[in-house]
Design a protein around this motif. Structure first.
Motif, mmCIF file in Angstrom:
data_model
loop_
_atom_site.group_PDB
_atom_site.id
_atom_site.type_symbol
_atom_site.label_atom_id
_atom_site.label_comp_id
_atom_site.label_asym_id
_atom_site.label_seq_id
_atom_site.Cartn_x
_atom_site.Cartn_y
_atom_site.Cartn_z
ATOM 1 N N ALA A 1 49.311 -3.500 -40.643
ATOM 2 C CA ALA A 1 48.873 -3.723 -41.982
ATOM 3 C C ALA A 1 47.451 -3.499 -41.880
ATOM 4 O O ALA A 1 46.762 -3.015 -43.181
ATOM 5 C CB ALA A 1 49.099 -5.354 -42.166
ATOM 6 N N ARG B 1 53.415 -5.185 -45.482
ATOM 7 C CA ARG B 1 53.522 -5.482 -44.014
ATOM 8 C C ARG B 1 52.807 -6.656 -43.564
ATOM 9 O O ARG B 1 53.045 -7.494 -42.728
ATOM 10 C CB ARG B 1 52.675 -4.262 -43.242
ATOM 11 C CG ARG B 1 52.588 -4.467 -41.710
ATOM 12 C CD ARG B 1 53.857 -4.157 -41.145
ATOM 13 N NE ARG B 1 54.673 -2.976 -41.126
ATOM 14 C CZ ARG B 1 55.924 -2.787 -40.705
ATOM 15 N NH1 ARG B 1 56.232 -3.609 -39.974
ATOM 16 N NH2 ARG B 1 56.407 -1.617 -40.773
ATOM 17 N N SER B 2 51.770 -7.224 -44.454
ATOM 18 C CA SER B 2 51.137 -8.506 -44.357
ATOM 19 C C SER B 2 51.964 -9.516 -44.696
ATOM 20 O O SER B 2 51.846 -10.721 -44.302
ATOM 21 C CB SER B 2 49.856 -8.425 -45.207
ATOM 22 O OG SER B 2 49.901 -8.676 -46.574
#
Length: 426
Positions: A211, A188-189
């Motif tokens: 995240a 997600r990051s």
């Protein structure tokens, strides 16, 4: 002293891929989550457990080990004080059919198989996490080639969802579950970074919130550092230095930066870039001096996650220094760092090379060298010039500055004609 080897612990470690050092590190992280203080175990501590020299670790260590393994200490072959060790029972073996079951057919099919009546619960292991991490490495490589692309963002977000779906596809140890949350947070990051690089800041903030929640569930300090450090960069690009300092300080204050000088160096280098954006010359100089010193102290042999190894090195430190000195208007120093960066960039850093080349052109133009600056800007590949939002914007600004400082010159004419070929190719 007569001791009995803890063969149960040895078998469990072999099954789950732990060395003595890696298990010590995992238990130290769990101890930090439990107590707020880093654990002090090392590989020799675990070897003492395996050799039977320590048959019943301290209570906090036992709880941390139980959190990592998902099993009570007794089930790992440890014996409470005052009891006589008995012959350890062999570890429970997985159903051979379960070992052969794979993710063929996708995560949804695996989850359905795990939940179907009359079938054994699927055991999720580190091999499943490793498969996701290999696909993550492909996304990282694509980001370094292209950067900022919506497709990269979408692939990273989809991989994060896949990691979360895997949590519900069967049973798993605490170590595997933590690794899945850490992986989902990392994916997600990366979606967040692609959105930042593409100047899609509202979307980046949504990825950031997701995240951060996943990182908290994982307890992984490295991924927490990455997310907050990305947040600092995002706010710097948005022209909000106060928020950038606050976010980057969260990353820099994690215990990880005291344990690993390379993480400390990255935090300081990004702090230096923020100081540059805030027009703080002394803060910029001090931060980059400290970042360089920390990098020199870092042991290249230490374990670090793939995203860190893929991009942070001397070239990236110089790239951040280039950005800072450009913002300060110190163009000769900016040019110095640009040349250092370009000479040290690894071949796969195509996006970074395009950004650095564009910044070098800006630094040369600001020093009154339009011919050299134009020649430099023309080295940026057409793909980066037309498809990478940050590079496109910086080149547009370069063209405007060239026309303002050298109107009617041969350099301005050459640049106009060259830029037209990019537009036709796009």
């Amino acid at each position: 002293m007569d001791t009995t080897r803890n063969t149960v612990l040895e078998a469990w470690m072999a099954e789950h891929g732990y060395s003595s050092n890696s298990l010590a590190d995992a238990v130290n992280r769990a101890l930090e989550q439990l107590t707020g203080r880093p654990g002090g175990l090392d590989g020799s501590s675990v070897r003492d457990w395996k050799a039977g020299r320590v048959t019943w670790p301290k209570s906090a260590t036992r709880k941390a080990l139980e959190d990592v393994s998902g099993l009570p200490a007794i089930a790992l072959g440890f014996v409470p004080r005052g009891r006589t060790p008995s012959t350890p029972a062999p570890p429970q073996q997985e159903d051979p059919d379960m070992k052969r079951r794979t993710l063929v057919g996708g995560i949804a099919a695996a989850a359905a198989a795990a939940a179907a009546p009359g079938t054994a619960t699927r055991r999720i292991g580190m091999s499943d996490v490793d498969r996701l991490q290999k696909r993550f490495a492909e996304i990282i490589a694509s980001d370094h080639r292209h950067g900022g692309q919506l497709g990269i963002e979408q692939r990273a977000a989809a991989l994060a969802d896949e990691a979360l779906n895997l949590q519900n596809a069967g049973s798993a140890s605490q170590r595997v579950r933590s690794s899945l949350y850490a992986s989902a947070a990392a994916f997600r990051s990366s979606a967040m970074w692609a959105a930042i690089d593409g100047r899609r800041y509202d979307v980046a903030k949504a990825h950031m919130r997701e995240a951060q929640a996943l990182a908290e569930m994982s307890g992984d300090q490295a991924i927490k550092f990455r997310i907050w450090s990305h947040a600092g960069t995002m706010y710097r690009h948005m022209g909000r230095p106060a928020d950038a300092f606050a976010a980057n300080d969260v990353a820099r204050n994690l215990h990880l930066t005291r344990r690993d000088p390379l993480f400390a160096s990255l935090g300081l280098a990004r702090q230096g870039a923020i100081h540059g954006a805030a027009q703080d010359r002394m803060g910029t100089r001090r931060a980059f001096e400290q970042a360089q010193e920390a990098m020199l102290r870092a042991d290249p042999a230490d374990y670090r996650p793939v995203w860190m190894l893929a991009f942070y090195d001397q070239a990236e430190l110089d790239s951040l220094a280039l950005s800072a000195h450009l913002a300060l208007g110190d163009y000769s120093t900016a040019e110095y760092h640009a040349h250092r960066c370009l000479s040290a960039l690894r071949p796969h850093m195509i996006r970074s090379r395009a950004i650095t080349t564009t910044r070098l052109a800006h630094a040369q133009l600001a020093q009154g060298a339009p011919d050299a600056a134009t020649a430099t800007a023309m080295k940026v590949p057409a793909e980066a010039a037309t498809q990478h939002a940050r590079v496109t914007r910086m080149l547009q600004e370069f063209g405007a500055a060239l026309r303002a400082t050298a109107p009617g010159s041969s350099s301005a004419q050459t640049w106009t004609e060259h830029a037209a070929t990019w537009r036709m190719a796009a």
